[in-house]
Design a protein around this motif. Structure first.
Motif, PDB file in Angstrom:
ATOM      1  N   SER B  26      -4.839   8.360   9.590  1.00  0.00           N
ATOM      2  CA  SER B  26      -5.275   8.110   8.095  1.00  0.00           C
ATOM      3  C   SER B  26      -5.409   7.324   7.897  1.00  0.00           C
ATOM      4  O   SER B  26      -5.586   5.572   6.760  1.00  0.00           O
ATOM      5  CB  SER B  26      -6.398   8.385   7.751  1.00  0.00           C
ATOM      6  OG  SER B  26      -5.310   9.458   6.440  1.00  0.00           O
ATOM      7  N   ARG B  27      -3.534   7.156   7.056  1.00  0.00           N
ATOM      8  CA  ARG B  27      -3.539   6.287   6.251  1.00  0.00           C
ATOM      9  C   ARG B  27      -3.244   4.890   7.009  1.00  0.00           C
ATOM     10  O   ARG B  27      -2.531   3.585   6.535  1.00  0.00           O
ATOM     11  CB  ARG B  27      -1.304   5.827   5.830  1.00  0.00           C
ATOM     12  CG  ARG B  27      -1.791   7.570   4.899  1.00  0.00           C
ATOM     13  CD  ARG B  27      -0.626   8.113   4.826  1.00  0.00           C
ATOM     14  NE  ARG B  27       0.369   7.260   5.069  1.00  0.00           N
ATOM     15  CZ  ARG B  27       1.069   6.878   3.518  1.00  0.00           C
ATOM     16  NH1 ARG B  27       0.926   8.065   2.533  1.00  0.00           N
ATOM     17  NH2 ARG B  27       2.084   6.081   3.542  1.00  0.00           N
ATOM     18  N   GLN B  29      -5.221   3.424   9.546  1.00  0.00           N
ATOM     19  CA  GLN B  29      -6.334   3.446   9.623  1.00  0.00           C
ATOM     20  C   GLN B  29      -6.652   2.873  11.240  1.00  0.00           C
ATOM     21  O   GLN B  29      -6.986   1.894  11.688  1.00  0.00           O
ATOM     22  CB  GLN B  29      -6.923   1.895   8.633  1.00  0.00           C
ATOM     23  CG  GLN B  29      -6.827   1.774   8.057  1.00  0.00           C
ATOM     24  CD  GLN B  29      -7.359   0.885   6.060  1.00  0.00           C
ATOM     25  OE1 GLN B  29      -8.165  -0.063   7.238  1.00  0.00           O
ATOM     26  NE2 GLN B  29      -6.993   0.755   5.375  1.00  0.00           N
ATOM     27  N   HIS B  82     -10.367  11.427   3.047  1.00  0.00           N
ATOM     28  CA  HIS B  82     -10.239  10.988   1.676  1.00  0.00           C
ATOM     29  C   HIS B  82     -10.434  12.251   1.042  1.00  0.00           C
ATOM     30  O   HIS B  82      -9.766  11.425  -0.865  1.00  0.00           O
ATOM     31  CB  HIS B  82     -11.767  10.457   1.692  1.00  0.00           C
ATOM     32  CG  HIS B  82     -12.873  11.006   1.715  1.00  0.00           C
ATOM     33  ND1 HIS B  82     -13.467  11.536   3.264  1.00  0.00           N
ATOM     34  CD2 HIS B  82     -13.984  11.755   1.003  1.00  0.00           C
ATOM     35  CE1 HIS B  82     -14.146  12.120   2.954  1.00  0.00           C
ATOM     36  NE2 HIS B  82     -14.861  12.118   1.794  1.00  0.00           N
ATOM     37  N   GLN B  85      -5.745  13.610  -3.062  1.00  0.00           N
ATOM     38  CA  GLN B  85      -5.726  12.898  -4.268  1.00  0.00           C
ATOM     39  C   GLN B  85      -4.999  11.604  -3.227  1.00  0.00           C
ATOM     40  O   GLN B  85      -4.867  10.700  -3.630  1.00  0.00           O
ATOM     41  CB  GLN B  85      -5.498  13.589  -5.437  1.00  0.00           C
ATOM     42  CG  GLN B  85      -6.779  13.584  -6.334  1.00  0.00           C
ATOM     43  CD  GLN B  85      -5.585  13.768  -7.935  1.00  0.00           C
ATOM     44  OE1 GLN B  85      -4.767  14.114  -8.085  1.00  0.00           O
ATOM     45  NE2 GLN B  85      -6.612  12.976  -9.019  1.00  0.00           N
ATOM     46  N   SER B  86      -3.917  12.913  -2.868  1.00  0.00           N
ATOM     47  CA  SER B  86      -2.462  11.998  -2.742  1.00  0.00           C
ATOM     48  C   SER B  86      -2.382  11.999  -0.600  1.00  0.00           C
ATOM     49  O   SER B  86      -2.009  13.278  -0.595  1.00  0.00           O
ATOM     50  CB  SER B  86      -1.643  11.561  -2.944  1.00  0.00           C
ATOM     51  OG  SER B  86      -0.362  11.731  -2.471  1.00  0.00           O
ATOM     52  N   ARG B  87      -3.172  11.379   0.614  1.00  0.00           N
ATOM     53  CA  ARG B  87      -3.161  11.869   1.859  1.00  0.00           C
ATOM     54  C   ARG B  87      -1.509  12.103   1.672  1.00  0.00           C
ATOM     55  O   ARG B  87      -0.657  12.598   2.666  1.00  0.00           O
ATOM     56  CB  ARG B  87      -3.533  10.295   2.317  1.00  0.00           C
ATOM     57  CG  ARG B  87      -4.961  10.972   2.831  1.00  0.00           C
ATOM     58  CD  ARG B  87      -5.695   9.817   3.588  1.00  0.00           C
ATOM     59  NE  ARG B  87      -5.381   8.569   2.633  1.00  0.00           N
ATOM     60  CZ  ARG B  87      -5.929   7.753   3.697  1.00  0.00           C
ATOM     61  NH1 ARG B  87      -6.058   7.385   4.401  1.00  0.00           N
ATOM     62  NH2 ARG B  87      -5.903   6.550   2.423  1.00  0.00           N
ATOM     63  N   TYR B  88      -0.505  11.186   0.729  1.00  0.00           N
ATOM     64  CA  TYR B  88       0.456  11.066   1.447  1.00  0.00           C
ATOM     65  C   TYR B  88       1.527  12.517   0.618  1.00  0.00           C
ATOM     66  O   TYR B  88       2.817  12.763   1.172  1.00  0.00           O
ATOM     67  CB  TYR B  88       2.115   9.801   0.259  1.00  0.00           C
ATOM     68  CG  TYR B  88       3.009  10.103   0.860  1.00  0.00           C
ATOM     69  CD1 TYR B  88       3.431   9.494   1.916  1.00  0.00           C
ATOM     70  CD2 TYR B  88       4.194  10.535  -0.218  1.00  0.00           C
ATOM     71  CE1 TYR B  88       5.470   9.773   2.811  1.00  0.00           C
ATOM     72  CE2 TYR B  88       5.609  10.212   0.198  1.00  0.00           C
ATOM     73  CZ  TYR B  88       5.780   9.538   1.148  1.00  0.00           C
ATOM     74  OH  TYR B  88       7.315   9.700   1.786  1.00  0.00           O
TER      75      TYR B  88
ATOM     76  N   PRO C 202     -10.376   4.575   4.707  1.00  0.00           N
ATOM     77  CA  PRO C 202     -10.497   4.969   3.703  1.00  0.00           C
ATOM     78  C   PRO C 202     -11.501   4.888   2.357  1.00  0.00           C
ATOM     79  O   PRO C 202     -11.821   3.928   1.974  1.00  0.00           O
ATOM     80  CB  PRO C 202      -9.232   4.677   2.978  1.00  0.00           C
ATOM     81  CG  PRO C 202      -8.736   3.319   3.357  1.00  0.00           C
ATOM     82  CD  PRO C 202     -10.082   2.360   4.841  1.00  0.00           C
ATOM     83  N   ARG C 203     -11.704   6.080   1.587  1.00  0.00           N
ATOM     84  CA  ARG C 203     -12.831   5.813   0.173  1.00  0.00           C
ATOM     85  C   ARG C 203     -11.733   6.445  -0.543  1.00  0.00           C
ATOM     86  O   ARG C 203     -12.915   6.067  -2.232  1.00  0.00           O
ATOM     87  CB  ARG C 203     -13.942   7.165   0.555  1.00  0.00           C
ATOM     88  CG  ARG C 203     -15.234   6.751   1.448  1.00  0.00           C
ATOM     89  CD  ARG C 203     -15.515   8.231   2.806  1.00  0.00           C
ATOM     90  NE  ARG C 203     -14.129   8.594   3.349  1.00  0.00           N
ATOM     91  CZ  ARG C 203     -14.590   9.306   4.867  1.00  0.00           C
ATOM     92  NH1 ARG C 203     -16.428   9.880   4.499  1.00  0.00           N
ATOM     93  NH2 ARG C 203     -13.881   8.958   5.180  1.00  0.00           N
ATOM     94  N   TYR C 208      -3.910   2.694  -1.238  1.00  0.00           N
ATOM     95  CA  TYR C 208      -3.203   3.384  -0.242  1.00  0.00           C
ATOM     96  C   TYR C 208      -2.746   4.435  -0.554  1.00  0.00           C
ATOM     97  O   TYR C 208      -1.343   4.495  -1.675  1.00  0.00           O
ATOM     98  CB  TYR C 208      -1.717   1.745   0.526  1.00  0.00           C
ATOM     99  CG  TYR C 208      -0.965   2.391   1.313  1.00  0.00           C
ATOM    100  CD1 TYR C 208      -1.351   2.805   2.847  1.00  0.00           C
ATOM    101  CD2 TYR C 208       0.195   3.290   1.581  1.00  0.00           C
ATOM    102  CE1 TYR C 208      -0.743   2.743   3.639  1.00  0.00           C
ATOM    103  CE2 TYR C 208       0.886   3.419   1.981  1.00  0.00           C
ATOM    104  CZ  TYR C 208       0.408   3.590   3.690  1.00  0.00           C
ATOM    105  OH  TYR C 208       1.393   3.370   4.544  1.00  0.00           O
ATOM    106  N   ASN C 209      -2.788   5.442  -0.371  1.00  0.00           N
ATOM    107  CA  ASN C 209      -2.347   6.730  -0.591  1.00  0.00           C
ATOM    108  C   ASN C 209      -2.156   7.082   0.356  1.00  0.00           C
ATOM    109  O   ASN C 209      -2.186   8.842   0.582  1.00  0.00           O
ATOM    110  CB  ASN C 209      -2.654   8.161  -1.848  1.00  0.00           C
ATOM    111  CG  ASN C 209      -4.251   7.929  -1.227  1.00  0.00           C
ATOM    112  OD1 ASN C 209      -4.873   7.799  -0.535  1.00  0.00           O
ATOM    113  ND2 ASN C 209      -5.078   8.753  -2.083  1.00  0.00           N
TER     114      ASN C 209
END
Lengths: 209, 209, 209
Positions: B26-27, B29, B82, B85-88, C202-203, C208-209
């Motif tokens: 996802s990061r 894309q 999504h 809050q922070s995918r990382y 991304p939504r 970029y997270n």
């Protein structure tokens, strides 16, 4: 005696390649775990791929002493890596030694597992080069196997010499020793003289297609 | 009950690592197939290498349910990535959880396959780290295993704790739980505190040899 | 007759992928050993990983003729690579052909080894794509499997078509031929039309997270 000759080549190859992996770790200023991982992966990588491809049990799962040796050697390099005048030159020379040791040891193990001559030569090259491929990839260096130097071809020549002599009925120690010397000398001389093989030259009008 | 404990760890590890792989997708894309491939390769990569090295049948070839679970989980992440809050941060935390789960699950499977303690520890580390190596390489990130963080060492400590307790005769659930907690806490605390291990320091006069 | 159909697909796939590997070697102006190594690794890479995962003997260790064919084909490409007007276009087209051949050959071999349908599809994709992954990594190109193109999905669609038809009791040649055509047409048309799959968008508010 025969068992001993092969086992000795294997042990020497593992130790020599472990040192080269740990030397790369020292050049990259890794921590101790980095030394242990890079040293071990380099030391046992080639033999591991060989055993997987041959369908044999992976050698170090049967004899954990190999793992302990890799750990001890990596640890030792952590403390003495500053001693050689040039770590890079030590690395290149030990890598040539390990290449020659594993070229014959890998071919020999394939023959013992019942493989044909062509497969034995491939196994010699795989055993001799794959540890270094892992080391270079993990260390972030360009793999020496892809350089323009005579590297995989030296391993191949040594494996071919060993397999041919063994097929012709030469005593095992003579075949092993000859294969080892062919690989080592070919690699050493081509390093010193800067020998390379002729490259492909494009003949088209366009610069890059 | 015992079978269940191990299978549960394995399933949880696969699912958690699949999520981390899909989060990387996802990061970056990627499209849906990228999610499925990166998620699945991350989820089953470590266990696959463990089984190959042990000479055991690769676990997901025996139980295709693992593949379907990876597919479903990757698909779900495609639609909900999504939300955090922070995918990382989600990625890093789930990766620590998967690392601890697989460190004990990998060592446990090696013990069950008859491996010695040293080999079991290596299998714990391999299972815990290799999925992440594939994920980082395919995703184009620098492998976390090569970072200066305490990562492989946390997996190793958890595997050592599990193997030692099991060898001392501790109940299996206690040994598994302790190993898991050792790995998870060590990784979590070192992430929070920024702990690292001492690095090799060159002692030569030349800046780089 | 049936044995022949599968063996033919396998042989064609190995030869076609060997050519693509040797073409990459020519584009990188490697020496002859580079041609042989890149050609062989690309030709046999996918089938090797498939056999390892299935726990079958690695196909070329049983029949060294595969190795000799890879060597001869790589050697031939060394001398004729200047003939096609565009080596890049020849590479892309042969790669699509090899992808379709190996998608069904890989799934077929998995079925023969007793794997379930889901595992057979995965083996089709692995066989079809892994040789190219090795080729691109060793050649220093970005792996086509990670591109936004329809690549692994074409292999997967072909494998699904073959496995479904075979499960429904269709004649083997029909199932193999249909799977092959599905994969080849899907890849060819999406190359020509520039088809891609929808990407993850991304939504979140942050870039970029």
């Amino acid at each position: 005696m025969f068992e001993t000759a092969t086992a000795t080549l294997d042990w020497l190859g593992v130790i020599v390649f472990t040192i080269t992996g740990a030397l790369v770790a020292s050049r990259k200023q890794m921590d101790f775990v980095g030394f242990a991982m890079l040293g071990t992966a380099t030391g046992i990588g080639g033999g591991t791929l060989r055993d997987l491809l041959l369908g044999s049990p992976v050698f170090w799962t049967q004899r954990p002493a190999y793992l302990l040796a890799c750990l001890v050697v990596s640890c030792a390099v952590f403390f003495v890596a500053h001693i050689p005048q040039s770590r890079y030159r030590a690395l290149i020379r030990l890598d040539a030694l390990g290449l020659a040791l594993f070229a014959v040891a890998g071919a020999e193990k394939a023959i013992q597992a019942g493989a044909s001559g062509a497969v034995a030569v491939v196994m010699g090259v795989v055993t001799a080069t794959f540890g270094g491929v892992i080391r270079d990839l993990l260390g972030g260096d360009s793999p020496v196997i892809l350089s323009r130097e005579i590297y995989a071809s030296a391993a191949g020549a040594g494996a071919v010499a060993y397999v041919s002599l063994a097929a012709l009925g030469a005593p095992r120690e003579l075949a092993l020793g000859s294969g080892f010397l062919v690989a080592l000398l070919l690699r050493a001389v081509s390093l010193r003289r800067g020998w390379t093989l002729p490259r492909y030259r494009p003949r088209s009008r366009l610069p890059y297609n």
